[in-house]
Design a protein around this motif. Structure first.
Motif, PDB file in Angstrom:
ATOM      1  N   GLY A 107      13.519  12.747  -6.051  1.00  0.00           N
ATOM      2  CA  GLY A 107      13.079  11.555  -6.741  1.00  0.00           C
ATOM      3  C   GLY A 107      12.647  10.433  -5.818  1.00  0.00           C
ATOM      4  O   GLY A 107      12.128   9.410  -6.265  1.00  0.00           O
ATOM      5  N   ARG A 108      12.842  10.629  -4.526  1.00  0.00           N
ATOM      6  CA  ARG A 108      12.562   9.556  -3.571  1.00  0.00           C
ATOM      7  C   ARG A 108      11.097   9.505  -3.154  1.00  0.00           C
ATOM      8  O   ARG A 108      10.594   8.455  -2.749  1.00  0.00           O
ATOM      9  N   TYR A 109      10.415  10.626  -3.178  1.00  0.00           N
ATOM     10  CA  TYR A 109       9.070  10.725  -2.624  1.00  0.00           C
ATOM     11  C   TYR A 109       8.041  10.954  -3.726  1.00  0.00           C
ATOM     12  O   TYR A 109       8.322  11.603  -4.736  1.00  0.00           O
ATOM     13  N   ALA A 110       6.844  10.430  -3.492  1.00  0.00           N
ATOM     14  CA  ALA A 110       5.763  10.587  -4.462  1.00  0.00           C
ATOM     15  C   ALA A 110       5.084  11.944  -4.354  1.00  0.00           C
ATOM     16  O   ALA A 110       4.216  12.264  -5.158  1.00  0.00           O
ATOM     17  N   GLY A 111       5.465  12.720  -3.367  1.00  0.00           N
ATOM     18  CA  GLY A 111       4.906  14.045  -3.190  1.00  0.00           C
ATOM     19  C   GLY A 111       5.016  14.487  -1.747  1.00  0.00           C
ATOM     20  O   GLY A 111       5.374  13.696  -0.858  1.00  0.00           O
ATOM     21  N   ALA A 154       0.837  -1.208   0.000  1.00  0.00           N
ATOM     22  CA  ALA A 154       0.000   0.000   0.000  1.00  0.00           C
ATOM     23  C   ALA A 154       0.870   1.255   0.000  1.00  0.00           C
ATOM     24  O   ALA A 154       1.979   1.258   0.547  1.00  0.00           O
ATOM     25  N   PRO A 155       0.404   2.335  -0.611  1.00  0.00           N
ATOM     26  CA  PRO A 155       1.133   3.602  -0.507  1.00  0.00           C
ATOM     27  C   PRO A 155       1.286   3.996   0.967  1.00  0.00           C
ATOM     28  O   PRO A 155       0.414   3.692   1.797  1.00  0.00           O
ATOM     29  N   LEU A 156       2.381   4.660   1.286  1.00  0.00           N
ATOM     30  CA  LEU A 156       2.672   5.085   2.655  1.00  0.00           C
ATOM     31  C   LEU A 156       2.573   6.601   2.740  1.00  0.00           C
ATOM     32  O   LEU A 156       3.193   7.315   1.950  1.00  0.00           O
ATOM     33  N   VAL A 157       1.790   7.089   3.694  1.00  0.00           N
ATOM     34  CA  VAL A 157       1.682   8.522   3.955  1.00  0.00           C
ATOM     35  C   VAL A 157       2.267   8.778   5.345  1.00  0.00           C
ATOM     36  O   VAL A 157       1.793   8.226   6.336  1.00  0.00           O
ATOM     37  N   VAL A 158       3.314   9.594   5.398  1.00  0.00           N
ATOM     38  CA  VAL A 158       4.006   9.888   6.650  1.00  0.00           C
ATOM     39  C   VAL A 158       3.577  11.270   7.132  1.00  0.00           C
ATOM     40  O   VAL A 158       3.739  12.270   6.423  1.00  0.00           O
ATOM     41  N   LEU A 159       3.038  11.327   8.357  1.00  0.00           N
ATOM     42  CA  LEU A 159       2.549  12.578   8.949  1.00  0.00           C
ATOM     43  C   LEU A 159       3.600  13.124   9.911  1.00  0.00           C
ATOM     44  O   LEU A 159       4.070  12.423  10.813  1.00  0.00           O
ATOM     45  N   LEU A 160       3.945  14.401   9.744  1.00  0.00           N
ATOM     46  CA  LEU A 160       5.025  15.043  10.499  1.00  0.00           C
ATOM     47  C   LEU A 160       4.450  16.235  11.265  1.00  0.00           C
ATOM     48  O   LEU A 160       4.006  17.217  10.661  1.00  0.00           O
ATOM     49  N   HIS A 161       4.464  16.153  12.576  1.00  0.00           N
ATOM     50  CA  HIS A 161       3.811  17.145  13.435  1.00  0.00           C
ATOM     51  C   HIS A 161       4.602  18.456  13.524  1.00  0.00           C
ATOM     52  O   HIS A 161       5.744  18.559  13.072  1.00  0.00           O
ATOM     53  N   VAL A 169       4.470   9.374   0.530  1.00  0.00           N
ATOM     54  CA  VAL A 169       4.029  10.766   0.497  1.00  0.00           C
ATOM     55  C   VAL A 169       4.245  11.371   1.881  1.00  0.00           C
ATOM     56  O   VAL A 169       3.913  10.755   2.903  1.00  0.00           O
ATOM     57  N   LEU A 170       4.802  12.562   1.940  1.00  0.00           N
ATOM     58  CA  LEU A 170       5.045  13.276   3.188  1.00  0.00           C
ATOM     59  C   LEU A 170       3.965  14.337   3.389  1.00  0.00           C
ATOM     60  O   LEU A 170       3.628  15.068   2.450  1.00  0.00           O
ATOM     61  N   VAL A 171       3.443  14.423   4.614  1.00  0.00           N
ATOM     62  CA  VAL A 171       2.479  15.463   4.968  1.00  0.00           C
ATOM     63  C   VAL A 171       2.970  16.111   6.258  1.00  0.00           C
ATOM     64  O   VAL A 171       2.995  15.479   7.315  1.00  0.00           O
ATOM     65  N   GLY A 172       3.386  17.372   6.173  1.00  0.00           N
ATOM     66  CA  GLY A 172       3.936  18.050   7.344  1.00  0.00           C
ATOM     67  C   GLY A 172       3.185  19.315   7.682  1.00  0.00           C
ATOM     68  O   GLY A 172       2.765  20.067   6.784  1.00  0.00           O
ATOM     69  N   PHE A 173       3.024  19.552   8.978  1.00  0.00           N
ATOM     70  CA  PHE A 173       2.382  20.773   9.463  1.00  0.00           C
ATOM     71  C   PHE A 173       3.406  21.634  10.189  1.00  0.00           C
ATOM     72  O   PHE A 173       4.143  21.142  11.059  1.00  0.00           O
ATOM     73  N   SER A 174       3.470  22.922   9.869  1.00  0.00           N
ATOM     74  CA  SER A 174       4.310  23.904  10.549  1.00  0.00           C
ATOM     75  C   SER A 174       5.783  23.460  10.518  1.00  0.00           C
ATOM     76  O   SER A 174       6.362  23.357   9.436  1.00  0.00           O
ATOM     77  N   GLY A 175       6.389  23.175  11.676  1.00  0.00           N
ATOM     78  CA  GLY A 175       7.771  22.691  11.663  1.00  0.00           C
ATOM     79  C   GLY A 175       7.926  21.411  10.882  1.00  0.00           C
ATOM     80  O   GLY A 175       8.953  21.171  10.231  1.00  0.00           O
ATOM     81  N   GLY A 176       6.898  20.559  10.922  1.00  0.00           N
ATOM     82  CA  GLY A 176       6.906  19.337  10.125  1.00  0.00           C
ATOM     83  C   GLY A 176       6.838  19.614   8.634  1.00  0.00           C
ATOM     84  O   GLY A 176       7.340  18.829   7.825  1.00  0.00           O
ATOM     85  N   ALA A 177       6.240  20.745   8.265  1.00  0.00           N
ATOM     86  CA  ALA A 177       6.204  21.141   6.857  1.00  0.00           C
ATOM     87  C   ALA A 177       7.602  21.501   6.373  1.00  0.00           C
ATOM     88  O   ALA A 177       8.008  21.136   5.264  1.00  0.00           O
ATOM     89  N   ALA A 178       8.358  22.228   7.205  1.00  0.00           N
ATOM     90  CA  ALA A 178       9.736  22.564   6.846  1.00  0.00           C
ATOM     91  C   ALA A 178      10.578  21.301   6.715  1.00  0.00           C
ATOM     92  O   ALA A 178      11.424  21.181   5.823  1.00  0.00           O
ATOM     93  N   PHE A 179      10.337  20.330   7.612  1.00  0.00           N
ATOM     94  CA  PHE A 179      11.078  19.080   7.563  1.00  0.00           C
ATOM     95  C   PHE A 179      10.715  18.284   6.310  1.00  0.00           C
ATOM     96  O   PHE A 179      11.598  17.775   5.607  1.00  0.00           O
ATOM     97  N   ALA A 180       9.422  18.197   6.003  1.00  0.00           N
ATOM     98  CA  ALA A 180       8.987  17.519   4.782  1.00  0.00           C
ATOM     99  C   ALA A 180       9.595  18.191   3.556  1.00  0.00           C
ATOM    100  O   ALA A 180      10.056  17.512   2.624  1.00  0.00           O
ATOM    101  N   GLY A 181       9.592  19.522   3.553  1.00  0.00           N
ATOM    102  CA  GLY A 181      10.184  20.246   2.438  1.00  0.00           C
ATOM    103  C   GLY A 181      11.665  19.973   2.301  1.00  0.00           C
ATOM    104  O   GLY A 181      12.185  19.821   1.185  1.00  0.00           O
ATOM    105  N   GLY A 182      12.376  19.884   3.436  1.00  0.00           N
ATOM    106  CA  GLY A 182      13.799  19.574   3.385  1.00  0.00           C
ATOM    107  C   GLY A 182      14.067  18.199   2.809  1.00  0.00           C
ATOM    108  O   GLY A 182      14.959  18.019   1.973  1.00  0.00           O
TER     109      GLY A 182
END
Length: 206
Positions: free
Chosen positions: A119-123, A19-26, A99-112
């Motif tokens: 090429g590693r992530y589906a989005g 299954a696709p994996l969605v990682v949530l970053l707080h 797929v990475l989903v980050g909020f606030s500080g987790g958004a900066a981490f996902a973006g990094g």
């Protein structure tokens, strides 16, 4: 190099290893329990994991040391990204779609993570946060060419500096080359019901 503990993880959704994996970053100062509730608004089918950041801070946890709100220390970000990807490689080796989903500080981490290895992530979804500019990851034109990105912001957000929010929006809708889906509303530093619905649709398309 700093030694970090093994991540604490909450899991929801499919147990199918294909299954696709969605990682949530707080966000900064929060933990994995603060973001796992997003799963209730996202499509069934994927595996969902909410990961605890490795640095204790303010009764919660942080993804990196910073030099101001939304401005990661480059060496710290490099260390925590390496820690995260070592865990991901060990726990979910061979997972075809992450797929990475980050909020606030987790958004900066996902973006990094995305900027370091596009090429590693589906989005990646950048929710009410900034990309980690001037933090050791490339933010060059075309860096995210063809990569799906979701960005959500609130016009009344006073937590993340406005210049960083604006720079993130501008980069992801022009220079990055990403396939960017946007959501903007009048809210503050929190994910609105409209943003959740748009995020759910975007995740489903991945």
């Amino acid at each position: 190099m700093t030694s970090f503990p093994d991540p604490v993880v909450l899991r929801r959704g499919s147990a199918d290893p294909q299954a696709p994996l969605v990682v949530l970053l707080h966000g900064r100062g929060a933990d994995e329990a603060s973001i796992i509730g997003l799963v209730d608004h996202l499509p069934t089918g994927p595996s969902y994991v909410a990961v605890r950041a490795p640095i204790a801070e303010g009764g919660g946890y942080a993804w990196f040391a910073n030099r101001g709100i939304g401005r990661p220390v480059a060496a710290s970000l490099a260390e925590t990204m390496a820690w995260f990807e070592t865990w991901l490689d060990g726990e979910y080796a061979g997972r075809r779609s992450v797929v990475l989903v980050g909020f606030s500080g987790g958004a900066a981490f996902a973006g990094g993570l995305l900027l370091a290895h596009p090429g590693r992530y589906a989005g990646a979804a950048v929710l009410h946060g900034t990309l980690p500019f001037d933090a050791g990851v490339p933010v060059t034109p075309g860096r995210l060419a063809g990569v799906p990105v979701f960005v959500a912001q609130g016009d009344a957000d006073t937590v993340i500096p406005r210049e960083l929010l604006d720079a993130t929006w501008a980069y992801l809708t022009t220079d990055a080359g990403s396939l960017t889906t946007t959501w903007r509303d009048a809210g503050g530093h929190g994910v609105s019901s409209g943003a959740l619905a748009a995020l759910g649709k975007w995740v489903g398309e991945r």
